[in-house]
Design a protein around this motif. Structure first.
Motif, PDB file in Angstrom:
ATOM      1  N   UNK A 295      48.433  30.402  49.117  1.00  0.00           N
ATOM      2  CA  UNK A 295      47.118  30.005  49.594  1.00  0.00           C
ATOM      3  C   UNK A 295      46.064  30.303  48.547  1.00  0.00           C
ATOM      4  N   UNK A 296      44.808  30.168  48.934  1.00  0.00           N
ATOM      5  CA  UNK A 296      43.691  30.383  48.019  1.00  0.00           C
ATOM      6  C   UNK A 296      43.097  31.776  48.208  1.00  0.00           C
ATOM      7  N   UNK A 297      42.527  32.308  47.144  1.00  0.00           N
ATOM      8  CA  UNK A 297      41.853  33.608  47.240  1.00  0.00           C
ATOM      9  C   UNK A 297      40.783  33.586  48.326  1.00  0.00           C
ATOM     10  N   UNK A 298      40.077  32.463  48.433  1.00  0.00           N
ATOM     11  CA  UNK A 298      38.994  32.356  49.419  1.00  0.00           C
ATOM     12  C   UNK A 298      39.513  32.450  50.853  1.00  0.00           C
ATOM     13  N   UNK A 299      40.761  32.050  51.092  1.00  0.00           N
ATOM     14  CA  UNK A 299      41.331  32.178  52.438  1.00  0.00           C
ATOM     15  C   UNK A 299      41.261  33.626  52.910  1.00  0.00           C
ATOM     16  N   UNK A 300      41.721  34.520  52.062  1.00  0.00           N
ATOM     17  CA  UNK A 300      41.784  35.935  52.431  1.00  0.00           C
ATOM     18  C   UNK A 300      40.394  36.575  52.409  1.00  0.00           C
ATOM     19  N   UNK A 301      39.563  36.147  51.471  1.00  0.00           N
ATOM     20  CA  UNK A 301      38.194  36.663  51.458  1.00  0.00           C
ATOM     21  C   UNK A 301      37.452  36.253  52.731  1.00  0.00           C
ATOM     22  N   UNK A 302      37.744  35.056  53.238  1.00  0.00           N
ATOM     23  CA  UNK A 302      37.145  34.632  54.508  1.00  0.00           C
ATOM     24  C   UNK A 302      37.630  35.514  55.656  1.00  0.00           C
ATOM     25  N   UNK A 303      38.918  35.855  55.656  1.00  0.00           N
ATOM     26  CA  UNK A 303      39.419  36.772  56.686  1.00  0.00           C
ATOM     27  C   UNK A 303      38.600  38.063  56.670  1.00  0.00           C
TER      28      UNK A 303
ATOM     29  N   UNK B 243      51.262  10.888  61.663  1.00  0.00           N
ATOM     30  CA  UNK B 243      51.051  12.298  61.315  1.00  0.00           C
ATOM     31  C   UNK B 243      52.094  13.181  61.988  1.00  0.00           C
ATOM     32  N   UNK B 244      52.592  14.136  61.239  1.00  0.00           N
ATOM     33  CA  UNK B 244      53.597  15.072  61.731  1.00  0.00           C
ATOM     34  C   UNK B 244      53.306  16.460  61.180  1.00  0.00           C
ATOM     35  N   UNK B 245      53.820  17.453  61.856  1.00  0.00           N
ATOM     36  CA  UNK B 245      53.653  18.818  61.381  1.00  0.00           C
ATOM     37  C   UNK B 245      54.494  19.060  60.133  1.00  0.00           C
ATOM     38  N   UNK B 246      54.047  20.008  59.313  1.00  0.00           N
ATOM     39  CA  UNK B 246      54.897  20.513  58.237  1.00  0.00           C
ATOM     40  C   UNK B 246      55.343  21.937  58.557  1.00  0.00           C
ATOM     41  N   UNK B 247      55.310  22.278  59.842  1.00  0.00           N
ATOM     42  CA  UNK B 247      55.958  23.484  60.373  1.00  0.00           C
ATOM     43  C   UNK B 247      55.274  24.779  59.941  1.00  0.00           C
ATOM     44  N   UNK B 248      53.946  24.812  60.042  1.00  0.00           N
ATOM     45  CA  UNK B 248      53.199  26.015  59.677  1.00  0.00           C
ATOM     46  C   UNK B 248      52.314  26.496  60.830  1.00  0.00           C
ATOM     47  N   UNK B 249      52.854  26.673  62.041  1.00  0.00           N
ATOM     48  CA  UNK B 249      52.011  27.118  63.154  1.00  0.00           C
ATOM     49  C   UNK B 249      51.565  28.569  62.979  1.00  0.00           C
ATOM     50  N   UNK B 250      50.297  28.824  63.270  1.00  0.00           N
ATOM     51  CA  UNK B 250      49.741  30.175  63.120  1.00  0.00           C
ATOM     52  C   UNK B 250      48.667  30.410  64.183  1.00  0.00           C
ATOM     53  N   UNK B 251      48.201  31.664  64.255  1.00  0.00           N
ATOM     54  CA  UNK B 251      46.921  31.978  64.866  1.00  0.00           C
ATOM     55  C   UNK B 251      46.900  32.385  66.318  1.00  0.00           C
ATOM     56  N   UNK B 252      48.040  32.404  67.008  1.00  0.00           N
ATOM     57  CA  UNK B 252      48.054  32.544  68.464  1.00  0.00           C
ATOM     58  C   UNK B 252      48.013  33.992  68.955  1.00  0.00           C
TER      59      UNK B 252
ATOM     60  N   UNK C 221      53.661  38.554  62.253  1.00  0.00           N
ATOM     61  CA  UNK C 221      54.105  37.220  61.848  1.00  0.00           C
ATOM     62  C   UNK C 221      52.885  36.314  61.706  1.00  0.00           C
ATOM     63  N   UNK C 222      53.114  35.010  61.598  1.00  0.00           N
ATOM     64  CA  UNK C 222      52.018  34.065  61.369  1.00  0.00           C
ATOM     65  C   UNK C 222      51.024  34.019  62.521  1.00  0.00           C
ATOM     66  N   UNK C 223      51.398  34.549  63.679  1.00  0.00           N
ATOM     67  CA  UNK C 223      50.491  34.557  64.828  1.00  0.00           C
ATOM     68  C   UNK C 223      49.188  35.280  64.530  1.00  0.00           C
ATOM     69  N   UNK C 224      49.220  36.262  63.636  1.00  0.00           N
ATOM     70  CA  UNK C 224      48.041  37.117  63.440  1.00  0.00           C
ATOM     71  C   UNK C 224      46.991  36.481  62.541  1.00  0.00           C
ATOM     72  N   UNK C 225      47.327  35.380  61.863  1.00  0.00           N
ATOM     73  CA  UNK C 225      46.358  34.776  60.942  1.00  0.00           C
ATOM     74  C   UNK C 225      45.146  34.264  61.716  1.00  0.00           C
ATOM     75  N   UNK C 226      43.945  34.727  61.392  1.00  0.00           N
ATOM     76  CA  UNK C 226      42.763  34.215  62.089  1.00  0.00           C
ATOM     77  C   UNK C 226      42.486  32.756  61.753  1.00  0.00           C
TER      78      UNK C 226
ATOM     79  N   UNK D 275      48.009  26.428  52.378  1.00  0.00           N
ATOM     80  CA  UNK D 275      49.311  26.228  51.767  1.00  0.00           C
ATOM     81  C   UNK D 275      50.427  26.635  52.702  1.00  0.00           C
ATOM     82  N   UNK D 276      51.621  26.722  52.143  1.00  0.00           N
ATOM     83  CA  UNK D 276      52.812  27.033  52.920  1.00  0.00           C
ATOM     84  C   UNK D 276      52.787  28.497  53.359  1.00  0.00           C
ATOM     85  N   UNK D 277      53.407  28.784  54.490  1.00  0.00           N
ATOM     86  CA  UNK D 277      53.199  30.075  55.147  1.00  0.00           C
ATOM     87  C   UNK D 277      54.331  31.084  54.965  1.00  0.00           C
ATOM     88  N   UNK D 278      55.411  30.715  54.285  1.00  0.00           N
ATOM     89  CA  UNK D 278      56.548  31.623  54.159  1.00  0.00           C
ATOM     90  C   UNK D 278      56.178  32.904  53.414  1.00  0.00           C
ATOM     91  N   UNK D 279      55.608  32.771  52.222  1.00  0.00           N
ATOM     92  CA  UNK D 279      55.236  33.953  51.439  1.00  0.00           C
ATOM     93  C   UNK D 279      54.184  34.803  52.149  1.00  0.00           C
TER      94      UNK D 279
END
Length: 546
Positions: A98-106, A459-468, A497-502, A507-511
């Motif tokens: 992802x981008x540095x700004x993603x985490x700075x926004x968090x 349109x289809x998902x690329x399998x990166x569900x998050x945030x719940x 897991x990815x649920x905690x992402x605000x 980008x891709x969520x594996x890493x």
């Protein structure tokens, strides 16, 4: 009743890391529970054959959302790994942070200690990069990162064609800048997939203090008052936890388990006859995912991956792979791509995933010809969905609404992405290889409403569900976990897991999921603390002090 110090629910990208790290201490007992099987199928190990895993539905679970008018009354279908290693065992292996700004926004939104400056050292500690060694990359970690040994001519042609439309080349999407096109680095090593299971669990699974249960489903988390005491399995068997239970089941299963356990919006739980342990209205809300649509062209000559998995061709590729660990089967298929700004926002808001063959989806067969697919995917969706309970029956699937295109800005970005993909397909380096454009129909780019309908239809998902089960500050009523990922209102329960992402990262969520698990281990063991730590400031506060 059997008792463990820690119970980790879900052996995916996060769970394998966490179980491995926690079990390093021989004095504690760790249980890792996975609903899927062991990751021993050869199609998991060979990079190019992950499409076979998906096609056959092996080691995959499909979460089917409610049909949506925003998708022309199609449901959102989200495939997730159901196997040791989870998504890292069945994904396209792209290593993107992802981008540095993603985490700075968090951090600037109250999640102190989660800025890019805070998470970058964790990424570096975990990484073992085959080529890069600088301020952004590590070389001593468990997670092997490399470029694959095979680059298809169509992947190279895309990179050249994109540059001919004005997009710069970028050799490192995880470096100083994300924008540009190039080859992706991947979680591969010596021609094999390097999942979280390979990187972290293989060594740990030999330890006598780590028990791994496969093909086992958790029904709910158990409590005495608000103190977590263990888990109950679907068959009714109970297992005790003297320390903590950590949910790593993913952004659809984790909120379902929380709600079945009495953690969620009180009225929703009570409507299903579930006693409320902690009234957290944010559980199951804030669902986000990346959606993609593609532009596809038929090639003049039979040069793509089409039919390379059939007959003598398949036998030749398999022989080369088994004898030399080289050739087409070492490809991760999604070899090239990139990140661009289609909204003039100053940040990339669209990602390309390029495949050297034609692609379909669950509701349509791929075109049976040689070709290339340029997928464009928005990065930071405005749309939000939800994951709720259908009933109190632990065997019922979640009531899942992806909320796709509920904010029209997401649709607008994909429309721009399709237009840019068409421009790239028509640039000289690709145009010389393409006989005709197959999707969308020629001329549709001149009709914005027709193009919008094409996006809604494909349109289809690329399998990166998050945030719940989002992380948030104490004054955020919709936050589910605090900045050390402890579930609010109870003791002894975390989500990792990815649920905690605000907000979904760019980008891709594996890493990022592996990074989240590593930090959770550090929080649990006291190696890192953010609570009441004056050094834990938001990014803007750090800049002000500086």
């Amino acid at each position: 009743m059997e008792t463990f110090d820690y119970i980790v629910v879900g052996a995916g990208s996060s769970g394998c890391v966490l179980a491995s790290r926690l079990s390093q201490d021989a004095s504690v007992k760790v249980l890792l529970i996975e609903s899927g099987r062991a990751d021993n199928h050869p199609f998991i190990k060979m990079p190019a054959t992950f499409f076979k895993v998906i096609e056959k539905g092996r080691d995959i679970v499909a979460y089917v959302g409610e049909p949506s008018p925003n998708l022309n009354n199609r449901p959102s279908v989200v495939l997730q790994g159901q196997v040791i290693g989870g998504g890292s065992s069945v994904n396209a292996m792209l290593y993107v942070r992802g981008q540095a700004k993603d985490y700075d926004d968090w951090a600037d939104n109250g999640n102190l200690g989660w800025s890019y400056a805070d998470v970058l050292p964790v990424y570096r500690d975990m990484e073992n990069n085959m080529e890069l060694a600088d301020d952004f990359h590590g070389t001593q970690g468990n997670l092997h990162v490399s470029e694959t040994g095979f680059h298809h001519p169509l992947s190279r042609a895309f990179i050249r064609a994109a540059q001919q439309t004005g997009i710069p080349h970028n050799p490192d999407f995880n470096g100083a800048s994300q924008q540009g096109v190039g080859f992706y680095q991947t979680t591969t090593h010596n021609g094999r997939r390097w999942s979280s299971a390979e990187g972290f669990l293989r060594e740990a699974e030999k330890r006598p203090n780590l028990k791994i249960m496969t093909e086992t489903r958790v029904a709910r988390v158990l409590f005495e008052g608000t103190r977590t005491t263990g888990v109950e399995l679907e068959g009714g068997h109970k297992i005790a936890a003297s320390g903590e239970v950590i949910l790593c089941a993913g952004a659809i299963e984790t909120p379902r388990l929380l709600q079945l356990s009495g953690i969620g919006e009180s009225a929703h739980l009570q409507s299903h006859g579930i006693s409320v342990v902690s009234d957290l209205p944010g559980v199951g809300e804030n669902y986000q995912d990346h959606l993609e649509t593609s532009v596809q062209g038929i090639t003049k000559h039979p040069i793509s991956f089409f039919c390379e998995d059939k007959g003598l061709r398949a036998a030749k590729h398999m022989a080369q792979y088994l004898m030399f660990r080289s050739g087409m089967l070492t490809s991760n298929a999604v070899e090239s791509g990139g990140f661009i700004d289609v909204s003039n926002s100053g940040r990339a808001d669209l990602q390309f995933h390029v495949l050297p063959f034609m692609v379909g989806w669950v509701d349509r067969e791929p075109i049976q010809q040689h070709g290339i697919a340029i997928g464009s995917c928005f990065l930071r969706p405005k749309s939000r969905g939800s994951v709720k309970l259908r009933s109190a029956n632990c065997k019922d699937s979640a009531l899942f609404d992806a909320g796709s295109f509920s904010d029209s800005q997401d649709l607008d970005i994909l429309v721009r992405g399709v237009k840019k993909s068409i421009e790239i397909l028509e640039a000289p380096s690709l145009a010389c290889l393409i006989k005709q454009r197959a999707l969308p129909a020629p001329g549709i780019e001149n009709d914005d409403e027709a193009l919008r309908d094409y996006v809604r239809q494909t349109a289809k998902t690329v399998f990166h569900p998050v945030g719940t089960a989002k992380m948030g500050p104490d004054d955020d009523p919709m936050s589910v976990v605090d900045i050390e990922l402890r579930v609010r209102g109870v003791q002894g329960l975390r989500v990792a897991d990815a649920s905690i992402m605000p907000q979904l990262i760019s980008g891709n969520t594996n890493a990022p999921c592996m990074m989240i698990a590593e930090r959770t281990y550090r929080f649990i063991t006291g190696k890192e603390s953010l609570i009441c730590n004056p050094a834990s400031r938001s990014n803007s506060e750090k800049m002000a002090v500086a």
